[in-house]
Design a protein around this motif. Structure first.
Motif, PDB file in Angstrom:
ATOM      1  N   SER A 133      -4.225   1.124   6.588  1.00 19.06           N
ATOM      2  CA  SER A 133      -4.080  -0.236   7.111  1.00 19.06           C
ATOM      3  C   SER A 133      -5.351  -0.720   7.801  1.00 19.06           C
ATOM      4  O   SER A 133      -5.586  -1.924   7.913  1.00 19.06           O
ATOM      5  N   LYS A 136      -7.241  -2.118   4.667  1.00 19.27           N
ATOM      6  CA  LYS A 136      -6.543  -3.022   3.745  1.00 19.27           C
ATOM      7  C   LYS A 136      -5.958  -4.247   4.434  1.00 19.27           C
ATOM      8  O   LYS A 136      -5.629  -5.233   3.778  1.00 19.27           O
ATOM      9  N   GLU A 137      -5.827  -4.194   5.761  1.00 18.86           N
ATOM     10  CA  GLU A 137      -5.312  -5.342   6.507  1.00 18.86           C
ATOM     11  C   GLU A 137      -6.416  -5.946   7.369  1.00 18.86           C
ATOM     12  O   GLU A 137      -7.411  -5.284   7.676  1.00 18.86           O
ATOM     13  N   TYR A 138      -6.220  -7.190   7.757  1.00 18.38           N
ATOM     14  CA  TYR A 138      -7.161  -7.862   8.661  1.00 18.38           C
ATOM     15  C   TYR A 138      -6.804  -7.504  10.099  1.00 18.38           C
ATOM     16  O   TYR A 138      -5.632  -7.497  10.487  1.00 18.38           O
ATOM     17  N   ASN A 156      -2.118 -11.491   7.338  1.00 14.02           N
ATOM     18  CA  ASN A 156      -1.785 -10.292   6.576  1.00 14.02           C
ATOM     19  C   ASN A 156      -0.513 -10.470   5.750  1.00 14.02           C
ATOM     20  O   ASN A 156      -0.344  -9.812   4.713  1.00 14.02           O
ATOM     21  N   LEU A 159      -1.982 -13.257   2.779  1.00 14.47           N
ATOM     22  CA  LEU A 159      -3.080 -12.849   1.894  1.00 14.47           C
ATOM     23  C   LEU A 159      -2.849 -11.457   1.299  1.00 14.47           C
ATOM     24  O   LEU A 159      -2.150 -10.628   1.885  1.00 14.47           O
ATOM     25  N   PRO A 160      -3.427 -11.197   0.138  1.00 11.97           N
ATOM     26  CA  PRO A 160      -3.338  -9.847  -0.451  1.00 11.97           C
ATOM     27  C   PRO A 160      -4.167  -8.854   0.357  1.00 11.97           C
ATOM     28  O   PRO A 160      -4.961  -9.226   1.211  1.00 11.97           O
ATOM     29  N   ASN A 161      -3.962  -7.594   0.051  1.00 10.58           N
ATOM     30  CA  ASN A 161      -4.712  -6.553   0.742  1.00 10.58           C
ATOM     31  C   ASN A 161      -6.213  -6.732   0.558  1.00 10.58           C
ATOM     32  O   ASN A 161      -6.675  -7.179  -0.496  1.00 10.58           O
ATOM     33  N   ARG A 162      -6.948  -6.409   1.573  1.00 11.40           N
ATOM     34  CA  ARG A 162      -8.402  -6.470   1.469  1.00 11.40           C
ATOM     35  C   ARG A 162      -8.904  -5.364   0.539  1.00 11.40           C
ATOM     36  O   ARG A 162      -8.293  -4.306   0.422  1.00 11.40           O
ATOM     37  N   LYS A 163     -10.047  -5.612  -0.066  1.00 11.38           N
ATOM     38  CA  LYS A 163     -10.677  -4.614  -0.930  1.00 11.38           C
ATOM     39  C   LYS A 163     -12.031  -4.235  -0.351  1.00 11.38           C
ATOM     40  O   LYS A 163     -12.761  -5.086   0.152  1.00 11.38           O
TER      41      LYS A 163
END
Length: 279
Positions: A133, A136-138, A156, A159-163
């Protein structure tokens, strides 16, 4: 073999002085970052008689688990690189760490392992899954504005998971490590030339436990990495911070084969026990 101990301090000048005195050895220098919230004059006074101590000039107000810890560390790295000293290894410590072997043993070990990087590089996806997390999360803990965590949760949710930028493989665990000067030079240049990576980790939780390890792991220096950061740290209590070590833990950390242990409170009797054992 010149070793630079880079120490992050925020309190207890006398404890820092004791640490520096215990680590003092031939071909050893110290770089100390004092948290901007703290009165640096107290630390300068405590170490005034040691010409091998250099205080980091570009200080940072460090907030726990935020990118500010990375900023403070990078500022110190830059001043180490530009110091002009012929440094071989840089050893990143907290002022609440303490050596549990002699400095002679530590220097001999580094001389016998030239060019290695001693740091934890657990794969976030498979080995350190609790940190998924973080990337993958802000996370908005780096900033201070009303309602930031409500906004964080909303973002969170939407939006989709961060890459990871550039397809980097995230690795890490402990922020404390021992690496060569060439690794430090690489990390400074990599971060200075990669604002998109800086931006990504600003929105991560406790990025100091990830960014340096991830950048070195995803570079040509990957083969230099030894997955042992040479430190005894007890996370058995399951808290956000490691256990404070006391005389109850003495046998465990002294028999660990590590070179440093953390963390300790000032003037705890266990520090005297360590000193006696090292003698």
């Amino acid at each position: 073999m010149m070793v630079a101990h880079f120490i992050l301090a925020h309190a207890y000048p006398d404890q820092l002085c004791r640490l520096v005195n215990r680590l003092s050895y031939s071909n050893t220098v110290f770089f100390v970052h004092v948290d901007l919230k703290s009165n640096i004059h107290d630390f300068e006074l405590a170490l005034a008689n040691n010409p091998n101590v250099h205080f980091i000039q570009n200080r940072v107000d460090i907030q726990w688990a935020t990118y500010s810890m990375v900023e403070a560390t990078i500022n110190g790295f830059k001043e180490i690189v530009t110091s002009g000293l012929n440094i071989d290894y840089v050893n990143l410590l907290s002022a609440q760490d303490y050596p549990i072997q002699s400095s002679k043993n530590f220097h001999t070990f580094l001389s016998d392992n030239p060019g290695k990087a001693f740091m934890h590089c657990l794969d976030v996806e498979t080995e350190w899954t609790e940190a998924i997390s973080r990337v993958k999360e802000y996370h908005f803990n780096h900033w201070n504005f009303p309602g930031k965590f409500k906004i964080q949760n909303l973002i969170n949710f939407i939006l989709p998971n961060r890459k990871m930028p550039e397809g980097l493989i995230p690795v890490g665990r402990s922020q404390w490590f021992t690496v060569t000067l060439k690794h430090i030079v690489f990390l400074v240049k990599r971060i200075e030339s990669s604002p998109h990576i800086v931006k990504f980790f600003r929105y991560s939780w406790a990025p100091d436990e990830l960014i340096f390890q991830t950048l070195l792991y995803n570079s040509s220096f990957k083969e230099d990495i030894v997955g042992n950061n040479l430190r005894y740290i007890d996370w058995s209590e399951g808290q956000k911070n490691p256990k404070l070590l006391t005389k109850v833990d003495f046998n465990s950390f002294m028999q660990s084969g590590k070179f440093f242990a953390r963390k300790f409170t000032p003037n705890d009797e266990v520090l005297d026990m360590i000193d006696e054992a090292i003698k």
